[in-house]
Design a protein around this motif. Structure first.
Motif, PDB file in Angstrom:
ATOM      1  N   PHE A  98      43.042  36.864  33.072  1.00 21.06           N
ATOM      2  CA  PHE A  98      44.202  37.359  33.801  1.00 21.06           C
ATOM      3  C   PHE A  98      44.370  37.625  35.342  1.00 21.06           C
ATOM      4  CE2 PHE A  98      42.293  41.667  33.281  1.00 21.06           C
ATOM      5  CZ  PHE A  98      42.926  42.285  34.339  1.00 21.06           C
ATOM      6  N   ALA A  99      43.233  38.204  35.774  1.00 22.60           N
ATOM      7  CA  ALA A  99      43.149  38.787  37.176  1.00 22.60           C
ATOM      8  C   ALA A  99      43.282  37.606  38.101  1.00 22.60           C
ATOM      9  CB  ALA A  99      42.113  39.654  37.448  1.00 22.60           C
ATOM     10  N   LYS A 100      42.664  36.436  37.811  1.00 24.73           N
ATOM     11  CA  LYS A 100      42.492  35.137  38.564  1.00 24.73           C
ATOM     12  C   LYS A 100      43.965  34.628  38.902  1.00 24.73           C
ATOM     13  CE  LYS A 100      37.885  33.890  37.794  1.00 24.73           C
ATOM     14  NZ  LYS A 100      37.185  33.767  36.307  1.00 24.73           N
ATOM     15  N   GLU A 101      44.769  34.817  37.686  1.00 26.04           N
ATOM     16  CA  GLU A 101      46.196  34.524  37.760  1.00 26.04           C
ATOM     17  C   GLU A 101      46.874  35.111  38.873  1.00 26.04           C
ATOM     18  OE1 GLU A 101      48.281  33.709  34.046  1.00 26.04           O
ATOM     19  OE2 GLU A 101      46.547  32.996  33.387  1.00 26.04           O
ATOM     20  N   TRP A 102      46.654  36.391  38.806  1.00 28.03           N
ATOM     21  CA  TRP A 102      47.433  37.287  39.764  1.00 28.03           C
ATOM     22  C   TRP A 102      47.136  37.054  41.030  1.00 28.03           C
ATOM     23  CZ3 TRP A 102      46.533  43.122  38.067  1.00 28.03           C
ATOM     24  CH2 TRP A 102      46.949  43.320  36.820  1.00 28.03           C
ATOM     25  N   ALA A 103      45.827  36.674  41.088  1.00 32.28           N
ATOM     26  CA  ALA A 103      45.249  36.627  42.685  1.00 32.28           C
ATOM     27  C   ALA A 103      45.725  35.228  43.163  1.00 32.28           C
ATOM     28  CB  ALA A 103      43.756  36.757  42.881  1.00 32.28           C
ATOM     29  N   ALA A 104      45.802  34.228  42.465  1.00 35.82           N
ATOM     30  CA  ALA A 104      46.282  32.919  42.772  1.00 35.82           C
ATOM     31  C   ALA A 104      47.549  32.824  43.005  1.00 35.82           C
ATOM     32  CB  ALA A 104      45.896  31.884  41.597  1.00 35.82           C
ATOM     33  N   LEU A 105      48.254  33.610  42.351  1.00 34.37           N
ATOM     34  CA  LEU A 105      49.787  33.703  42.516  1.00 34.37           C
ATOM     35  C   LEU A 105      50.129  34.368  44.002  1.00 34.37           C
ATOM     36  CD1 LEU A 105      52.653  33.245  41.203  1.00 34.37           C
ATOM     37  CD2 LEU A 105      52.566  35.538  40.204  1.00 34.37           C
ATOM     38  N   ALA A 106      49.336  35.617  43.981  1.00 35.24           N
ATOM     39  CA  ALA A 106      49.624  36.287  45.247  1.00 35.24           C
ATOM     40  C   ALA A 106      49.362  35.375  46.682  1.00 35.24           C
ATOM     41  CB  ALA A 106      48.600  37.593  45.538  1.00 35.24           C
ATOM     42  N   LYS A 107      48.383  34.499  46.522  1.00 36.28           N
ATOM     43  CA  LYS A 107      47.865  33.727  47.612  1.00 36.28           C
ATOM     44  C   LYS A 107      48.803  32.597  47.650  1.00 36.28           C
ATOM     45  CE  LYS A 107      44.627  31.910  50.328  1.00 36.28           C
ATOM     46  NZ  LYS A 107      43.725  32.520  51.226  1.00 36.28           N
TER      47      LYS A 107
END
Ligand code: GLC
Length: 481
Positions: A98-107
């Motif tokens: 899940f956390a990778k999705e958040w970070a990719a989205l923020a980026k």
């Protein structure tokens, strides 16, 4: 970076520092130094996520409401911690990635930093805490803070910890000390008899110590929150807490929410109760919530935090999503006033981001890809108002953000200036024709707006512009969103 870009960046950074460099207090220089990256970042992602996310605004099969913060669901239904935890824990099931999705989205959105709830008012900690078993370590055998921090770092994002000093679960938290702070069991006698708030404060300090000791560099501590009748040293041993955090994280920046007094940047208990001055001993920046100040706040660092619909934590009943146009224009509006935008997502209980939020964040990212240089590291607009949009500036560049495209193909800019070059950021190869017209400039633009949400024109100026002195600033009431 070539030498020219380095020189330009230095000019830009110097401008940003001067624009917000007038904050008072003994450590103004240290404050300026640590604020540098944040002033350049301009755009961050906020994440509210915890036990309430799985409940999704529903209690006993019924919607608790369609508007407002559903991260407050425990308070809304007046549940004690055992009842709340029994229902919420089985619904809080983060998937492995899940956390990778958040970070990719923020980026992808163009955010430079991500601030997430390490613990919200319900008291459930997302890390693996030695001080408590009301945490992800005990219930899931995972350290969700580490997972999120690692994912942010992998994307090159700065990372911030939201941390609630209010705690609805702790059996020594003396909620009766404040009339203004919320608690699900407000007005009732403590079920466990006498409480010692000092013990709760020890616990608060211990958990914060874990957070600032075990995860490498933490860029922001985003405290939440205090009341006029309960705040600061009395409520949280705030000065000591801030000093301990800084001892572990010398470059960290913190907001002003351990306090609620005038000198700490507050006027009232409302979300529009922010002042336009701040002594930095109480915090590095002010946090207008769901509001964009009507005018900038020269000399004060501020960050508007805002929801994409009307709740911070996920609710399956809130469909009041802001349009991409509103969000992009908010980001521009905030940058034009010299502030930062911290835009919130509320992931579901499994950590996935609602598709409406993904879509909006990506739309902002697409706009930023073309126009980001008019936002990052810019300073506030030199114009008190503009009839058709907003402006920002950086070194010799003046950026014009056109919301209302001129029907006659001529943009009127209320200033005199020596313009070396004018281009659309969407088509930087083609120079636009600029002519002086009395105290104004006229720029010939294409018949149709290249981007109907906001088209950006960059003017490279020789020397300072002379702004039309008849322009009036907007009315002072902050806009609520
Ligand atoms: C608040 C609310 C809250 C939210 C926050 C964001 O004061 O209590 O639920 O986390 O502000 O600014």
């Amino acid at each position: 970076m070539n030498t020219k870009t380095v020189a330009m960046a230095a000019i830009g950074a110097a401008m940003v520092a001067t624009a917000a460099g007038a904050q008072s207090g003994p450590d103004a220089a240290a404050h300026d130094a640590r604020m540098m990256w944040w002033r350049e970042a301009r755009f961050g992602m906020f994440v509210h996520w915890g036990l309430y996310s799985g409940l999704a605004g529903t209690w006993e099969g019924k919607p608790v409401g369609t508007k407002g913060g559903m991260e407050w669901i425990q308070q809304r239904v007046k549940a004690d911690t055992d009842t709340y935890a029994k229902r919420a824990i089985p619904l809080f099931k983060p998937t492995p990635g899940f956390a990778k999705e958040w970070a990719a989205l923020a980026k992808a959105a163009g955010c430079r930093y991500l601030v997430f709830t390490t613990k919200h008012h319900d008291g459930f900690a997302l890390h693996d805490s030695k001080a408590s078993d009301y945490d992800a370590g005990s219930t899931l055998n995972r350290d969700l803070v580490r997972e999120i921090v690692d994912a942010c770092r992998a994307q090159g994002l700065r990372v911030g910890f939201y941390h609630s000093v209010i705690d609805w679960h702790h059996d020594q938290y003396e909620h009766a000390k404040s009339k203004q702070l919320p608690h699900p069991l407000k007005g009732q006698p403590y079920p466990n008899g006498e409480r010692s708030h000092a013990k709760y404060v020890d616990y608060l300090h211990a958990q914060v110590n874990e957070l600032v000791s075990n995860y490498g560099t933490v860029d922001v501590l985003w405290w939440d929150y205090s009341a006029q009748d309960f705040q600061g040293d009395e409520a949280w041993r705030a000065m000591e807490l801030m000093a301990k955090v800084r001892a572990k994280q010398p470059a960290i920046i913190m907001n002003n929410r351990l306090f609620r007094s005038a000198e700490a940047g507050w006027k009232s208990m409302g979300t529009d109760g922010f002042a336009n001055s701040l002594d930095t001993k109480y915090g590095d920046f002010i946090t207008p919530e769901q509001h964009i100040p009507a005018t900038g706040m020269p000399g004060v660092d501020w960050e508007t935090c805002m929801t994409l619909n009307t709740t911070w934590g996920f609710s399956e009943h809130d469909h009041a999503w802001k349009s991409d146009e509103t969000l992009i224009r908010n980001l521009i509006d905030i940058a034009s006033k010299g502030g930062n935008y911290l835009l919130n997502i509320g992931p579901k209980g499994d950590g996935s981001v609602p598709e409406e939020s993904v879509k909006s964040m990506k739309a902002i990212g697409a706009w930023m890809k073309v126009n980001g240089e008019s936002i990052y590291a810019t300073a506030a607009s030199p114009f008190p108002t503009l009839p058709w949009g907003r402006a920002t500036q950086k070194g010799p560049a003046l950026y014009l953000h056109v919301f209302n495209w001129p029907a006659d193909g001529v943009l009127d800019v209320p200033m005199k200036a020596d313009v070396a070059k004018a281009v659309l950021l969407a088509a930087p190869g083609a120079a636009l024709d600029v002519k002086p017209d009395g105290a104004h400039l006229k720029i010939r633009v294409p018949a149709a707006a290249p981007d109907p949400v906001a088209t950006v024109i960059r003017l490279d100026l020789r020397g300072a512009p002379e702004i039309d002195p008849t322009l009036k600033p907007p009315a002072a009431a902050p806009a609520k969103h």
